[in-house]
Design a protein around this motif. Structure first.
Motif, PDB file in Angstrom:
ATOM      1  N   THR A  86       0.863  -1.170   0.000  1.00  0.00           N
ATOM      2  CA  THR A  86       0.000   0.000   0.000  1.00  0.00           C
ATOM      3  C   THR A  86       0.905   1.227   0.000  1.00  0.00           C
ATOM      4  OG1 THR A  86      -0.083   0.156   2.422  1.00  0.00           O
ATOM      5  CG2 THR A  86      -1.796  -1.153   1.348  1.00  0.00           C
ATOM      6  N   LEU A  87       0.358   2.342  -0.458  1.00  0.00           N
ATOM      7  CA  LEU A  87       1.134   3.578  -0.517  1.00  0.00           C
ATOM      8  C   LEU A  87       0.935   4.368   0.770  1.00  0.00           C
ATOM      9  CD1 LEU A  87       0.082   4.537  -4.135  1.00  0.00           C
ATOM     10  CD2 LEU A  87       2.325   3.670  -3.425  1.00  0.00           C
ATOM     11  N   GLN A  88       1.948   5.142   1.132  1.00  0.00           N
ATOM     12  CA  GLN A  88       1.795   6.064   2.259  1.00  0.00           C
ATOM     13  C   GLN A  88       0.711   7.051   1.848  1.00  0.00           C
ATOM     14  OE1 GLN A  88       5.579   7.516   3.573  1.00  0.00           O
ATOM     15  NE2 GLN A  88       4.700   8.944   5.052  1.00  0.00           N
ATOM     16  N   GLY A  89      -0.245   7.345   2.726  1.00  0.00           N
ATOM     17  CA  GLY A  89      -1.423   8.104   2.299  1.00  0.00           C
ATOM     18  C   GLY A  89      -2.409   7.114   1.706  1.00  0.00           C
ATOM     19  N   LEU A  90      -3.197   7.538   0.730  1.00  0.00           N
ATOM     20  CA  LEU A  90      -4.207   6.622   0.189  1.00  0.00           C
ATOM     21  C   LEU A  90      -3.847   6.097  -1.196  1.00  0.00           C
ATOM     22  CD1 LEU A  90      -7.411   8.541   1.263  1.00  0.00           C
ATOM     23  CD2 LEU A  90      -6.766   6.246   2.017  1.00  0.00           C
ATOM     24  N   GLY A  91      -3.450   7.015  -2.072  1.00  0.00           N
ATOM     25  CA  GLY A  91      -3.089   6.598  -3.424  1.00  0.00           C
ATOM     26  C   GLY A  91      -4.273   6.123  -4.257  1.00  0.00           C
ATOM     27  N   ALA A 149     -19.417   0.795  -5.626  1.00  0.00           N
ATOM     28  CA  ALA A 149     -19.779   1.717  -6.709  1.00  0.00           C
ATOM     29  C   ALA A 149     -19.521   3.183  -6.351  1.00  0.00           C
ATOM     30  CB  ALA A 149     -21.251   1.528  -7.060  1.00  0.00           C
ATOM     31  N   LYS A 150     -19.112   3.442  -5.105  1.00  0.00           N
ATOM     32  CA  LYS A 150     -18.886   4.831  -4.658  1.00  0.00           C
ATOM     33  C   LYS A 150     -17.548   5.364  -5.171  1.00  0.00           C
ATOM     34  CE  LYS A 150     -22.269   5.160  -1.457  1.00  0.00           C
ATOM     35  NZ  LYS A 150     -23.513   5.772  -1.890  1.00  0.00           N
ATOM     36  N   MET A 151     -17.457   6.686  -5.203  1.00  0.00           N
ATOM     37  CA  MET A 151     -16.171   7.318  -5.495  1.00  0.00           C
ATOM     38  C   MET A 151     -15.445   7.513  -4.152  1.00  0.00           C
ATOM     39  SD  MET A 151     -16.076   7.736  -8.691  1.00  0.00           S
ATOM     40  CE  MET A 151     -17.211   7.626 -10.050  1.00  0.00           C
ATOM     41  N   PRO A 152     -14.143   7.281  -4.096  1.00  0.00           N
ATOM     42  CA  PRO A 152     -13.438   7.364  -2.816  1.00  0.00           C
ATOM     43  C   PRO A 152     -13.713   8.622  -1.983  1.00  0.00           C
ATOM     44  CG  PRO A 152     -12.001   6.427  -4.464  1.00  0.00           C
ATOM     45  CD  PRO A 152     -13.266   6.827  -5.180  1.00  0.00           C
ATOM     46  N   PRO A 156     -15.826   7.784   4.274  1.00  0.00           N
ATOM     47  CA  PRO A 156     -14.986   8.130   5.428  1.00  0.00           C
ATOM     48  C   PRO A 156     -13.549   7.634   5.207  1.00  0.00           C
ATOM     49  CG  PRO A 156     -16.993   6.994   6.126  1.00  0.00           C
ATOM     50  CD  PRO A 156     -16.963   6.931   4.633  1.00  0.00           C
ATOM     51  N   TYR A 157     -12.604   8.315   5.842  1.00  0.00           N
ATOM     52  CA  TYR A 157     -11.188   8.013   5.629  1.00  0.00           C
ATOM     53  C   TYR A 157     -10.851   6.539   5.925  1.00  0.00           C
ATOM     54  CZ  TYR A 157      -6.182   8.777   5.502  1.00  0.00           C
ATOM     55  OH  TYR A 157      -4.857   8.718   5.163  1.00  0.00           O
ATOM     56  N   ALA A 158     -11.414   6.017   7.013  1.00  0.00           N
ATOM     57  CA  ALA A 158     -11.087   4.633   7.403  1.00  0.00           C
ATOM     58  C   ALA A 158     -11.534   3.650   6.323  1.00  0.00           C
ATOM     59  CB  ALA A 158     -11.742   4.285   8.737  1.00  0.00           C
ATOM     60  N   ILE A 159     -12.646   3.942   5.675  1.00  0.00           N
ATOM     61  CA  ILE A 159     -13.132   3.065   4.599  1.00  0.00           C
ATOM     62  C   ILE A 159     -12.189   3.178   3.394  1.00  0.00           C
ATOM     63  CG2 ILE A 159     -15.059   2.551   3.037  1.00  0.00           C
ATOM     64  CD1 ILE A 159     -15.903   2.097   5.861  1.00  0.00           C
ATOM     65  N   GLN A 160     -11.763   4.402   3.112  1.00  0.00           N
ATOM     66  CA  GLN A 160     -10.818   4.578   1.993  1.00  0.00           C
ATOM     67  C   GLN A 160      -9.518   3.814   2.255  1.00  0.00           C
ATOM     68  OE1 GLN A 160     -10.414   8.468   0.066  1.00  0.00           O
ATOM     69  NE2 GLN A 160     -11.930   9.277   1.493  1.00  0.00           N
ATOM     70  N   LEU A 165      -6.188  -0.988   0.975  1.00  0.00           N
ATOM     71  CA  LEU A 165      -5.676  -2.297   1.385  1.00  0.00           C
ATOM     72  C   LEU A 165      -6.235  -3.406   0.493  1.00  0.00           C
ATOM     73  CD1 LEU A 165      -4.079  -4.027   3.366  1.00  0.00           C
ATOM     74  CD2 LEU A 165      -6.004  -3.905   4.958  1.00  0.00           C
ATOM     75  N   ALA A 166      -7.504  -3.281   0.131  1.00  0.00           N
ATOM     76  CA  ALA A 166      -8.115  -4.266  -0.775  1.00  0.00           C
ATOM     77  C   ALA A 166      -7.359  -4.287  -2.102  1.00  0.00           C
ATOM     78  CB  ALA A 166      -9.590  -3.933  -1.003  1.00  0.00           C
ATOM     79  N   ARG A 167      -6.928  -3.125  -2.548  1.00  0.00           N
ATOM     80  CA  ARG A 167      -6.183  -3.053  -3.809  1.00  0.00           C
ATOM     81  C   ARG A 167      -4.890  -3.878  -3.714  1.00  0.00           C
ATOM     82  NH1 ARG A 167      -3.930   2.615  -5.737  1.00  0.00           N
ATOM     83  NH2 ARG A 167      -5.953   2.891  -6.700  1.00  0.00           N
ATOM     84  N   ALA A 168      -4.267  -3.841  -2.546  1.00  0.00           N
ATOM     85  CA  ALA A 168      -3.034  -4.620  -2.377  1.00  0.00           C
ATOM     86  C   ALA A 168      -3.344  -6.114  -2.257  1.00  0.00           C
ATOM     87  CB  ALA A 168      -2.265  -4.130  -1.156  1.00  0.00           C
ATOM     88  N   LEU A 169      -4.475  -6.431  -1.627  1.00  0.00           N
ATOM     89  CA  LEU A 169      -4.797  -7.843  -1.389  1.00  0.00           C
ATOM     90  C   LEU A 169      -5.338  -8.559  -2.616  1.00  0.00           C
ATOM     91  CD1 LEU A 169      -6.500  -7.799   2.121  1.00  0.00           C
ATOM     92  CD2 LEU A 169      -4.263  -8.735   1.505  1.00  0.00           C
ATOM     93  N   VAL A 170      -5.831  -7.792  -3.592  1.00  0.00           N
ATOM     94  CA  VAL A 170      -6.517  -8.396  -4.726  1.00  0.00           C
ATOM     95  C   VAL A 170      -5.578  -9.254  -5.576  1.00  0.00           C
ATOM     96  CG1 VAL A 170      -6.242  -6.507  -6.385  1.00  0.00           C
ATOM     97  CG2 VAL A 170      -8.284  -7.917  -6.468  1.00  0.00           C
TER      98      VAL A 170
END
Ligand SMILES: Nc1ncnc2c1ncn2[C@@H]1O[C@H](COP(=O)(O)OP(=O)(O)OP(=O)(O)O)[C@@H](O)[C@H]1O
Ligand SMILES: [Mg+2]
Length: 257
Positions: A86-91, A149-152, A156-160, A165-170
């Motif tokens: 994962t990237l520092q921040g959200l990415g 289907a939502k845009m980031p 809320p930040y915790a969901i983002q 993290l899901a992007r890394a796990l996929v």
């Protein structure tokens, strides 16, 4: 070093002009354990991750994965081999739905979303379906499938953070590099993240860069401490806590607290 099962950094140095960001750093991330990497701002933690996932080529030293030399391989190749980060921040891409943000992590970026639009060439229907299913599964695993289907920016930040993290796990990694996953989270969300990291480490190796010492001490089996690009200490959480070099460099009050 060079274990047959781990992801190892061996005597790696990285320079940015005159600045030595990493100075002969060695460490080994073992499978199915959490390795912590801590150190003050600018110590070289993110640069180390960039080397471990192929974003930055070391000026000297090597990276080995399951006993094979892999330094110099492109990030997509390392992702396919099982190293995700994962990237520092959200990415996250703010104008792309959550699901597509996660799909990007599944394989080379050329197969989805942004580049598809740019290149006018897309994945096959089967491939796209496979990626969508994998992305939904990753979101579901983290309990955030409802936001697909939502845009980031709507979330809320915790969901983002979970989407990132899901992007890394996929990609179904064997090693997961987490760069400050707890930043911006509340105490309760951080405790949940700790549970999740421990659960994930049941089947993959996790390397955790974090400034929140409670979390680091709770989930890591071993910790490597960087300061000015050098490893100044390593050991179990208890050993690192008791090491005066570490206290001096960085931890001080935070560990005492
Ligand atoms: N692309 C770059 N070009 C020039 N200098 C860089 C680059 N990336 C990092 N640095 C420098 O290298 C050093 C290490 O930075 P790095 O981001 O790895 O530190 P860090 O330990 O992750 O810090 P933080 O805790 O603030 O995230 C810093 O002095 C930083 O300014
Ligand atoms: Mg960093």
């Amino acid at each position: 070093m060079d274990s047959k099962e781990g992801l190892s950094v061996n005597e790696v140095s990285v320079r940015f002009g005159g600045l030595v960001a990493l100075d002969r750093v060695s460490l080994e991330a073992p499978p199915r354990q959490v390795l912590g990497v801590i150190g003050p701002n600018g110590a070289g933690k993110t640069t180390l991750f960039n080397v471990m996932c192929g974003f930055v080529k070391p000026d000297s030293g090597t990276l080995t994965y399951f006993g094979k030399q892999v330094h110099g391989l492109r990030p997509e190749k390392l992702t396919r081999m099982g190293v995700a980060r994962t990237l520092q921040g959200l990415g996250l891409f703010s104008r792309m739905p959550v699901l597509e943000n996660v799909m990007i992590g599944a394989d080379s970026q050329a197969k989805v979303g942004v580049l598809r639009a740019l290149l006018g060439a897309g994945p096959t229907v089967t491939e796209e379906r496979r990626l969508r299913a994998a992305a939904m599964e990753a979101l579901d695993r983290l309990g955030v499938a409802a936001y697909a289907a939502k845009m980031p920016p709507q979330l809320p930040y915790a969901i983002q953070k979970k989407v990132a993290l899901a992007r890394a796990l996929v990609s179904n990694p064997r090693f997961l590099l987490l760069d400050e996953p707890a930043s911006g989270l509340s105490e309760g969300e951080m405790a949940d993240l700790g549970d999740l990291i421990l659960e994930l480490s049941g089947d993959l190796g996790v390397v955790l860069v974090e400034h929140h010492m409670d979390l680091v001490m709770r989930v890591c089996s071993n910790i490597t401490v960087l300061d000015f690009g050098r490893v100044i200490a390593e050991g179990t959480p208890a050993e690192v806590k008791a090491n005066p070099l570490v206290t001096e460099a960085y931890l001080g009050d935070e560990v005492g607290a």
